[in-house]
Motif scaffolding. Structure first.
Motif, PDB file in Angstrom:
ATOM      1  N   LEU A 186       0.700  -1.219  -0.208  1.00 38.77           N
ATOM      2  CA  LEU A 186      -0.007   0.328  -0.071  1.00 38.77           C
ATOM      3  C   LEU A 186       0.959   1.145   0.241  1.00 38.77           C
ATOM      4  CD1 LEU A 186      -3.175   0.644   0.273  1.00 38.77           C
ATOM      5  CD2 LEU A 186      -2.957   0.309   2.539  1.00 38.77           C
ATOM      6  N   ARG A 192       2.310   1.775  -3.380  1.00 39.40           N
ATOM      7  CA  ARG A 192       1.970   1.311  -4.732  1.00 39.40           C
ATOM      8  C   ARG A 192       2.365   0.662  -5.117  1.00 39.40           C
ATOM      9  NH1 ARG A 192      -2.816   3.836  -4.529  1.00 39.40           N
ATOM     10  NH2 ARG A 192      -3.474   3.347  -6.267  1.00 39.40           N
ATOM     11  N   ALA A 241      -7.748   0.966  -3.026  1.00 39.75           N
ATOM     12  CA  ALA A 241      -6.502   1.774  -3.917  1.00 39.75           C
ATOM     13  C   ALA A 241      -6.141   1.196  -4.910  1.00 39.75           C
ATOM     14  CB  ALA A 241      -5.027   2.232  -2.315  1.00 39.75           C
ATOM     15  N   ILE A 245      -4.355  -1.440  -6.270  1.00 41.79           N
ATOM     16  CA  ILE A 245      -3.309  -1.593  -6.097  1.00 41.79           C
ATOM     17  C   ILE A 245      -3.649  -3.786  -6.197  1.00 41.79           C
ATOM     18  CG2 ILE A 245      -0.993  -2.812  -4.813  1.00 41.79           C
ATOM     19  CD1 ILE A 245      -1.407   0.610  -3.808  1.00 41.79           C
ATOM     20  N   THR A 287      -0.823  -3.982 -14.061  1.00 41.54           N
ATOM     21  CA  THR A 287      -0.434  -2.625 -14.035  1.00 41.54           C
ATOM     22  C   THR A 287      -0.730  -0.930 -14.663  1.00 41.54           C
ATOM     23  OG1 THR A 287       2.124  -3.092 -14.565  1.00 41.54           O
ATOM     24  CG2 THR A 287       1.415  -3.558 -11.989  1.00 41.54           C
TER      25      THR A 287
END
Ligand SMILES: [Zn+2]
Length: 279
Positions: A150, A153, A190, A192, A278
């Motif tokens: 986190l 990232r 978030a 991720i 990603t």
């Protein structure tokens, strides 16, 4: 007088689970071939004859997946034996034996590094440490891996190999399910990626929490994956289960897994997957 009496219902032992070793040679539990241990090691603990996946220790997994130069982190935590628990022997001495055998403080290793060009946080469970059971240390170590992912990232990958919650820590062990799930929810919020890799075996509280919460849930071939193990289910329903029940292939067919990835292809699969996840 005991309250419960077990009636005679025979359960056939799974002979494939027993591996006999003699010095430099090891017998494959699947195809019965006698394998030279060094050959097996060079082949990432996969039988060269039948592709049976033997158990693979956490540090070898990390070394196999991450590019050289990775860092092992969060290794300092140790269980405090919160319940002063004793079964056949004190939990403290079980811990001491496992620590001596594995050179680890508990059943998990966190690492940071790269898979191909992708920076990742990788957490791998160690089955040979009290059956990869999840107590407060495993829970906290995974929560720290989530926090690292986190903060930086970076995508998170957790490789599970576990018999489930650690009985000797009772409720403290069960709390880890909620703790890790809550941490993973933050990672999800978030945006991720989290990839869960299930290996033989992934059962109990680990399956019931983080192992099944991946954005992508993948497994090695032939891995036992479930909540209650097949022996417990057989003893409850008093029936022999169908062949392949709770194995990766069965789970893929029934929609519980996204893919089965052989160990040798795992790194290229993850590299490719992280590329599209990603972007
Ligand atoms: Zn074999």
């Amino acid at each position: 007088m005991s309250w419960f009496k077990r009636e005679d219902h025979k359960i056939v032992n799974d002979a494939a689970k027993t591996v006999r070793t003699e010095g430099l040679w090891i017998k494959c539990g699947s195809c019965n071939a006698a394998l030279f241990k060094a050959d097996l090691e060079a082949n990432l603990q996969v039988c060269p004859k039948c592709s049976n996946h033997f158990r693979f220790d956490a540090r070898s997994r990390i070394a196999n997946l991450l590019e050289p130069g990775y860092t092992l982190v969060d290794l300092e935590l140790r269980s405090t034996d919160p319940l002063q628990f004793t079964d056949l022997k004190p939990y403290k001495s079980r811990l001491a034996d496992a620590q001596k055998k594995t050179g680890l403080n508990d059943a998990i290793v966190n690492a940071t590094g790269h898979i191909g060009p992708h920076p990742v946080v990788l957490s791998a469970m160690e089955y040979s440490f009290i059956g990869g059971s999840m107590g407060a240390v495993v829970g906290e170590t995974i929560a720290r891996a989530v926090d690292r992912a986190l903060a930086a990232r970076h995508p998170l990958i957790i490789i599970s190999a576990s018999g489930g919650a650690r009985m000797m820590e009772g409720i403290a062990s069960l709390m880890q399910l909620a703790k890790i799930s809550a941490a993973l929810a933050k990672l999800d919020a978030a945006g991720i990626p989290y990839i869960s890799v299930m290996t033989d075996p992934t059962t109990g509280g680990v399956t019931a929490s983080f192992a099944m919460l991946g954005d992508l849930n993948i497994a090695e071939p032939g891995a036992l994956i479930g909540f209650a193990g097949p022996r417990v289910i057989e003893q409850t329903i008093r029936q022999k289960l169908p062949p392949g029940f709770q194995r990766s292939e069965f789970l893929l067919e029934h929609g519980f897994l996204d893919a089965i990835v052989p160990r040798k292809e795992m790194k290229s699969y993850l590299t490719q997957t992280l590329t599209w996840m990603t972007q």
